[in-house]
Write a protein that holds these residues in place. Structure first.
Motif, short mmCIF file in Angstrom:
data_model
loop_
_atom_site.label_atom_id
_atom_site.label_comp_id
_atom_site.label_asym_id
_atom_site.label_seq_id
_atom_site.Cartn_x
_atom_site.Cartn_y
_atom_site.Cartn_z
N LYS B 2 0.64 -0.67 0.12
CA LYS B 2 -0.31 0.01 0.11
C LYS B 2 0.99 1.68 -0.68
CE LYS B 2 -2.91 2.33 2.84
NZ LYS B 2 -3.83 2.96 3.94
N GLU B 3 0.36 2.23 -0.51
CA GLU B 3 0.85 3.27 -0.29
C GLU B 3 1.26 4.33 1.09
OE1 GLU B 3 1.37 5.54 -4.97
OE2 GLU B 3 0.28 5.84 -3.70
N CYS B 5 1.46 7.32 2.46
CA CYS B 5 1.62 9.09 1.89
C CYS B 5 2.12 9.96 3.56
CB CYS B 5 0.67 9.60 1.75
SG CYS B 5 0.50 11.56 0.99
N VAL B 14 5.39 10.81 -0.92
CA VAL B 14 4.85 9.34 -0.84
C VAL B 14 5.55 8.38 -1.54
CG1 VAL B 14 2.90 7.94 -2.68
CG2 VAL B 14 2.43 10.15 -1.89
N THR B 15 5.30 6.78 -0.67
CA THR B 15 6.58 6.07 -0.42
C THR B 15 6.01 5.11 -0.46
OG1 THR B 15 8.36 4.81 0.15
CG2 THR B 15 6.18 6.47 1.60
N SER B 16 5.97 2.95 -1.35
CA SER B 16 5.37 2.29 -0.59
C SER B 16 6.17 1.37 -0.07
CB SER B 16 5.29 1.40 -1.95
OG SER B 16 6.33 1.33 -2.67
N ASP B 70 0.39 6.25 7.36
CA ASP B 70 -0.59 6.65 6.13
C ASP B 70 -0.67 8.59 6.85
OD1 ASP B 70 -2.87 6.43 4.22
OD2 ASP B 70 -0.79 7.28 3.85
#
Lengths: 151, 891, 413
Positions: B2-3, B5, B14-16, B70
């Motif tokens: 999932k990303e 943010c 933003v990173t996963s 997130d």
């Protein structure tokens, strides 16, 4: 008792580090952990000397330098301090002719400070090799020390 | 995944990937000051500088140990954060020596960096009393110092020693304000477990750990270390034509910036005063200086009169691929013989002869960086942490990630500390041990049946030979308890992928080829080859022994292992070289000396070797050399062997030339000239070309190294795509058949290189070592390696720091044997074998089992190989250096 | 109103603490038997309902802690129960009293707690200086094992647990639960960073419940008589009893188990005999070294976890140190700061260097040539900074007494 005998009483897990160090120190007539003991522990627990030494020097009950037969631990924590531990400690220094952390020439006594011993109701307090002496005053010091000298 | 943010200082990111706030900031070039953080070790959280504020959470949080979530909104700076960072910094400065301008970390200090960012209150700083007494600098280590007064107890060095080096030499001592970084018992760092690798020094954020007499270089040259076969990538720092520093290349997939003590501190031999600077001619028993013209003419004349079977050449595992190519071309095309060999004969010849039979290719099947993903690593006959330290680091890293380590070695080597299963087998019983393990695997149905059916042949015959290796017999012969053999077998077979590494303990035996076949057997049986993070991984010793073999420095193959007896291949090379070539296999290294003694070989041309110290039964070598009519030695120092020469030619060291080395994982890497050679020393290939030209030969007009590379590319299928420009940044692993091929990470993925495409299992019989202990010579001598010295110490013996750490040889002997013979620690003994004797000190410890003693061969004053036996393996002709019988007498 | 009510110390002076038979005869191990016939989740519910709060100093809900530990990692092959017997807070000795005089009560409490969370192994981490307590516990554990209370299938349930004593060796910081776990693992007493909490990742990475001696020794009574019974004792927010340890300038220093809600006046004057030698009360330090100073205006506040907070005080371990009129508060403060400095592990800069700075400041080794405010204000500023940046509760401790001094005794500096 030999070092290996003592070590073999514990399973060779790192968790047993403090128990092993206590047992080895108690077995030493000068109440300390000498280099060869530290090396033996390192080998037994499959670790390095630096880690064993790190543990031995962190905890105040362990000593890596030779001490006397009787370790006098005088408490100077807040309650004992309030109740006059400084004068008790000064008296001990005088009677034994040593400073804190030193051992008497006859290698009988080592004088150390200790953390609160949980005997605050009888402050000021000192402990000699596990025996507690409370409600101390300067006068009592001399006779207590004498008891040990005559043993 | 999932990303996630986040917002850092209102910047949306933003990173996963899961990571900490600090890692996210760093990846996005947002600066957060730290002192105790280093990307190579686990975070500690004790400098308290990386504090950030997170919306919705009270107080400040350390960003190095807080994971991003997130929607997180993070502030890296605020008045409050700055204030508390500043106070922390002032407290650090209060006890830190303020001598930036003379500190060796000046301009390379993280404390300076964070202070510049955060700022300090000058008034407060000046008034804060220095409350820690001055401590003495620990300057015991020959390469670096530890200045406790500058230490900020960030703990990076301790964690580096634990998590990167796996040596655990450091820890905190005492506590509270009295906390220091210590080894043990007030011992200086030199007397601790420290291996002087210097990994802590390069990571120390301040000037507490610093290299002695370090100087900043004027420029840096990217090259490859000249010691062992790992082939670590380094940057040599140069100033005024001297090497002043060496650091690891963090981007290199081989070593990831890490180096061992030799790779980091071992280069002062390059400009040692004993470097050969001029050609030498022996006259009346001593050497006189001569000009190149003088010596080259003499050599050309003598060589011309002694071609073919009268001539033999020893090329070198230390010189470049291009040097090796030229020397073998010269030997074949000009001297008309296949009598060319090199020290691989003494070390991994069985690997070549063995694996060629079972796999079709005699090289390390997988790559170095794959070790960390193996689930089991089985090290047999390899003192990995001493001989291949960086591979040792990879194995330790694998262990930390949960891999199981199996070690089989007669000596309780350092790697055993990390072993989950340790088999201490009797020297020379490897076939029994491995076949015994295989019997367990077969009996318990743990073999990889699919792999065997689809990709192997010879299974039935192999199974038949199993009957000799029941557990009791195996245990009896090897001395390893049955339960441990079973455990090792089960782990290796089931906890896959399993990677096997081996070295001299497997090869240097009179049945070395059988040992290698046993190794390939177990890998094939369990399907542990042809896949990632598995394989059979012989660790090549020298920096370019792989290359020397690849380039045909062997009597039976041309470059690329093309057989010298194959008519089509002969035609190809005859055409390319415009010369008539010998159609028979040449003699091996070990056979040379017998033939020299018999008077058949009259002339020897030796490059970069030292057989007087490295050859088994060295006295036999010395006798032979005296018989030569003409002996030419080409080297960087006047070695013990060079003293027997008629002419000595000064050559360039690795730091003074361009070219390529091939490391143990088949990776061809660029080396680059960093300094000028001393005096009149020349490139090895130049010297050989000059001799060839003066002999009237054609095809030796190379203008520079790239010309040679091109020729290699054209004639060597596995190197065809490894052009000079393609390996500018990073090396390529052969086989690399064309210019678009990316190189081969691991071999035998689809099929084996044998003509049938299948791997072969071999039935094996136990053959005992030739000279076992008896009543006259009751102790078994095996050989060993030291981390601090290399081979015959031609290089390391001239690095004063390494000599200081390990000054001389000692015979490692078990306390039981010491007691029986009445020997005490440090006592001098005469060690005698049927071939020679040496005088050496005794070191009593439990590394060797009772009945076994060990020596290295690193010290010329203690020529161990005068004791060893030259009993050779019939296939590979390697001598049995690892086993002979000795007796001890008080000296 | 408040009476001395012996719950945890019910057997003190009544039974021979070395005799397990005496303990059983006095109703011992009944609660454990009852607990092991219930489901673990029922035990946890009862503990939550009882609102028993940790007696070590932090005052966290015991029931909730158990809940978290038992729920953590349901597939974990191993869970641990650790009894924190590293009593080191100056002025505190209640745990020693329990261990020396009724060790089986602690063991019984541990059996119940272990059962509730599913811990097959329990440890008592006891400070090395408590020689007598160690001996008593060793004997008690041996006797309990012989009787089949610590073994496989205790009381015929399928639950198995054992208790092992592990010694500390002189470090106050190891009384903090995360540092304790480091020490239990054989390492230097360096605090861990939380999260993760012990309930999730504790000893050797497994879910671990760490509880104080007094807390565990109270569990048998709660199980035997029920949460409701317990809630009717003490106050609404702080039910049950607390063992207070009174020392300093009082006629009868010692320990007193009283219902929570008792006032300091009652404690000091009714139970501890009032100020020694008929002197006047100057200050009371509640909670030990990491506690708070209060003056006579707080004497009539009912003592509870939350009630004291409004007065800027903490209950902490229940240590009550009484300062008579002739004591010097700055000196006592200096002794407290010296104590912290000695106990600092040294891992983080704010505490390692900060504690030394605090000690230097108070011993009038001026660190600033010109004092901007009063000494106390500077101490508070430094301690405040330490509280914000330190890695563990020790660094966050000096601000507690110092702030209370600012409120009640600013004029003494």
């Amino acid at each position: 008792m030999g070092t290996s005998e003592i070590l073999n009483k514990f399973s060779p897990e790192y968790d047993n580090m403090l128990g092993i160090l206590h047992a080895l120190q108690d077995n030493n007539p000068y109440n300390f952990l000498d280099d060869s003991d530290l090396e033996a522990v390192a080998e037994y627990l499959n670790t390095t000397l630096s880690h064993v030494y790190g543990v031995a020097t962190y905890y105040t009950m362990f000593s890596v330098k030779p001490r006397g037969k009787y370790i006098i631990r005088a408490c100077n924590s807040p309650v004992c301090n309030m109740e006059g531990s400084i004068s008790i400690i000064d008296e001990l220094k005088k009677v034994l002719s040593v400073d804190l952390g030193e051992t008497t020439k006859d290698r009988l006594f080592t004088l150390e400070l200790t953390e609160c011993l949980g005997q605050c109701d009888i402050a000021p307090v000192m402990m000699i090799n596990g025996k507690i002496y409370g409600n101390l005053d300067k006068e009592k010091i001399g006779s207590i020390i004498q008891q040990y000298k005559s043993k | 995944m999932k990303e996630i943010c986040c917002y850092i200082d209102n910047k949306k990111i933003v990173t996963s990937e899961k990571m900490t706030i600090l890692e996210l900031a760093r990846a996005n070039d947002i600066y957060i000051p730290t002192l105790c953080y280093n990307p190579d070790i686990s975070p500690s959280g004790n400098c308290r500088l990386c504090l950030v504020e997170i919306e919705g959470r009270q107080g400040q949080h350390i960003s190095c140990m807080t994971e991003i979530e997130d929607g997180m909104k993070i502030r890296t700076d605020s008045q409050e954060i700055t204030e508390i960072r500043r106070i922390t910094l002032e407290l650090i400065h209060a006890n830190h020596t303020q001598d930036c301008t003379t500190c060796s970390s000046n301009n390379n200090c993280q404390l300076q960096e964070v202070t510049a960012y955060i700022g300090v209150n000058e008034e407060r700083l000046n008034s804060l009393r220095r409350t820690r007494p001055l401590l003495k600098i620990d300057d015991s280590n020959p390469f670096f110092n530890l200045d406790h007064n500058k230490c900020i107890t960030c703990g990076i060095c301790i964690k580096t020693c634990d998590e990167v080096a796996g040596v655990n030499a450091l820890d905190y001592g005492f506590r509270g304000f009295a906390t220091v970084v210590s080894t043990c018992c007030d011992r200086p760092i030199k007397e601790s477990a420290c291996e002087s690798c210097g990994e802590c020094v390069v990571r120390c954020p301040v000037g507490a750990l610093y290299i002695k007499e370090s100087r900043l270089p004027a420029r840096e040259i990217k090259t490859v270390c000249a010691y062992c076969g790992v082939g670590c990538n380094i940057y040599l720092g140069v100033r005024d034509n001297k090497i002043v520093s060496a650091r690891g290349d963090r981007d290199s997939i081989v070593n990831k910036g890490r180096l061992c003590v030799k790779g980091r501190f071992g280069y002062s031999f390059v400009d040692h005063p004993e470097r050969l600077t001029s050609p030498l001619i022996k006259s009346n028993g001593s050497f006189r200086e001569a000009t190149w013209d003088e010596v080259l003419d003499i050599i050309a004349e003598k060589f011309s009169k002694n071609r073919k079977e009268k001539f033999a050449a020893l090329t070198s595992a230390k010189v470049t691929n291009e040097d090796n190519y030229v020397i073998q071309k010269f030997t074949r095309a000009v001297m008309g013989t296949n009598n060319i060999d090199h020290c691989a004969r003494l070390c991994h010849a069985p690997t070549v002869s063995g694996l060629v039979q079972s796999f079709g290719s005699g090289a390390m099947t997988n790559s170095i960086d794959e070790f960390t993903s193996a689930r089991t690593i089985f090290s047999i006959g390899s003192n990995t942490t001493a001989a291949h330290p960086i591979i040792g680091l990879h194995i330790k890293e694998a262990k930390r990630k949960g891999a199981k380590i199996i070690v089989a070695n007669p000596k309780e080597i350092d790697l055993c500390r990390f072993a989950d299963v340790y088999m201490q087998h009797y020297p020379g019983t490897d076939v029994v041990l491995l076949m015994g393990m295989m019997k367990v695997i077969v009996d318990e149905h743990l073999q990889d049946k699919t792999f065997i059916t689809e990709r192997c042949e010879g299974y039935d015959e192999f199974i038949e030979s199993m009957s000799n290796y029941d557990l009791d017999t195996t245990s009896r012969i090897t001395g390893v308890p049955a339960e441990i053999i079973k455990e090792a077998a089960r782990v290796y077979a089931t906890n896959t992928p399993s990677s096997l590494v081996y070295a001299m303990g497997i090869t240097q035996h009179s049945h070395g080829t059988d040992n290698v076949l046993a190794v390939s057997n177990i890998a094939l049986l369990t399907g542990n080859v042809g896949k990632a993070s598995s394989g059979v991984n012989p660790l090549r010793g020298q920096n370019n022994v792989q290359g020397a073999c690849d380039m045909g420095g062997l009597p039976n193959v041309y470059p690329g292992y093309q057989a010298v007896t194959n008519p089509e291949i002969i035609k190809k090379f005859e055409k390319a070289w415009s010369a008539e070539l010998d159609r028979e296999n040449g003699l091996t290294h070990t056979e040379y000396f017998t033939e020299i003694e018999r008077g058949n070989i009259k002339v020897l041309y030796q490059v970069g070797e030292n057989p007087v110290l490295s050859e088994a039964d060295a006295n036999h070598v010395k006798k032979a050399l005296k018989k030569l009519d003409f002996f030419v030695v080409q080297d960087i120092f006047l070695t013990e062997t060079a003293r027997y020469a008629d002419i000595v030619l000064p050559a360039c060291s690795f730091a003074e030339k361009d070219g390529t080395f091939t490391n143990t994982e088949r990776r061809v890497q660029r080396i680059r000239k960093a300094v000028n050679p001393p005096g009149d020393a020349k490139d090895d290939w130049w010297i050989t070309c000059e001799i060839a030209k003066r002999m009237g030969a054609r095809g030796f007009d190379y203008k520079n190294v790239t010309d040679i590379v091109e020729e290699i590319n054209s004639l060597t299928p596995s190197y065809a795509g490894i052009t000079y420009d393609r390996i500018e940044e990073e090396g390529l692993q052969w086989p690399c058949p064309d210019k678009n091929h990316p190189g081969t990470k691991y071999l035998h993925a689809e099929k084996f290189a044998r003509s049938s495409g299948k791997g072969k299992l071999f039935p094996l019989l136990y053959k005992a070592s030739v000279e076992l202990p008896d009543k006259d010579y009751p102790l078994l001598l095996t050989t060993d390696r030291s981390l601090y010295h290399y081979h015959t110490s031609t290089m390391t013996g001239r690095v004063s720091g390494l000599k200081e750490i390990e000054e001389s040889e000692y015979l490692r002997i078990n306390p039981e044997d010491a007691k029986k013979m009445g020997l005490k620690e440090g006592e001098m003994v005469m060690v005698k074998s049927r071939r020679g004797q040496v005088k050496v000190k005794v070191n009593v410890n439990r590394i060797c089992p009772a009945g076994v003693a060990s020596l290295t061969f690193h010290f010329p004053e203690t020529p161990t190989n005068e004791l060893t036996i030259c009993a050779v393996d019939p296939v590979s002709k390697i001598p049995e250096t690892k086993v002979c019988a000795i007796k001890l007498e008080k000296a | 109103m408040a009476r001395g009510k012996r719950i945890t110390l019910k057997n003190y002076g009544v039974i021979d603490p070395t005799s397990i038979d005496d303990y059983i005869a006095a109703g011992g191990y009944k609660a454990a038997r009852k607990a092991l016939s219930c489901k673990p989740v029922e035990i946890i519910d009862e503990m939550v309902k009882s609102s028993l709060r940790g007696r070590g100093g932090a005052g966290f809900s015991t029931g909730l802690k158990k809940k978290f530990t038992s729920e953590a990692c349901l597939r974990c092959e191993q869970k641990y129960l650790v009894c924190n017997a590293d009593e080191g807070e100056p002025g505190t000795f209640k745990d020693r009293i329990i261990m020396e005089n009724d060790p089986h009560r602690l063991i019984e409490g541990m059996i119940i707690a272990a059962y509730a969370i599913g811990a097959s192994k329990g440890f008592i981490y006891i400070r090395g200086e408590y020689y007598n307590s160690i001996r008593m516990l060793q004997e008690a554990i041996a006797n309990a094992s012989k009787k089949g209370f610590l073994c496989e299938d205790i009381f015929g349930s399928s639950f198995t647990t054992e208790i092992e004593i592990k010694l500390g060796a002189g470090s106050y910081l190891c009384g903090e639960e995360l540092t304790l776990l480091e020490s239990l693992e054989g390492k230097r007493g360096y605090p861990r960073i939380k999260p993760p909490f012990p309930a999730e990742k504790g000893l050797n990475g497994f879910p671990t419940l760490v509880n104080n001696v007094e807390t565990l020794a109270t569990i048998p009574a709660i199980i035997e008589y029920g949460a409701q019974w317990y809630n009717e004792i003490g106050t609404e927010n702080s039910p049950g009893t607390k063992i207070f340890t009174v020392s300093g300038d009082v006629e009868k220093p010692g320990f007193f188990e009283l219902e929570l809600g008792v006032t300091l006046r009652e404690l000091i004057y009714d139970f501890a005999g009032g100020i020694k030698d008929g002197k006047k009360l100057q200050a009371v330090l509640i909670g030990g070294a990491a506690g708070t100073f209060v003056d006579e205006t707080v004497l009539d506040t009912p003592i509870g976890f939350d009630t004291l907070k409004e007065k800027g005080a903490v209950l902490g371990s229940g240590a009550v140190i009484v300062l008579g009129e002739d004591k010097s508060i700055p000196e006592v403060t200096g002794s407290i700061l010296e104590f912290f400095k000695h106990e600092s592990c040294g891992k983080c800069v704010p505490c390692r260097v900060g504690m030394t700075q605090l000690v230097n400041m108070i011993h009038k080794n001026n660190t600033l040539q010109k004092r901007k405010g009063s000494l106390l204000d500077e101490l508070v500023a430094e301690a405040d900074y330490m509280a914000k940046t330190s890695l563990c509760p020790l660094g966050q401790s000096p601000i507690i007494p110092l702030r209370s001094l600012q409120r009640y005794f600013a004029d003494r500096f």
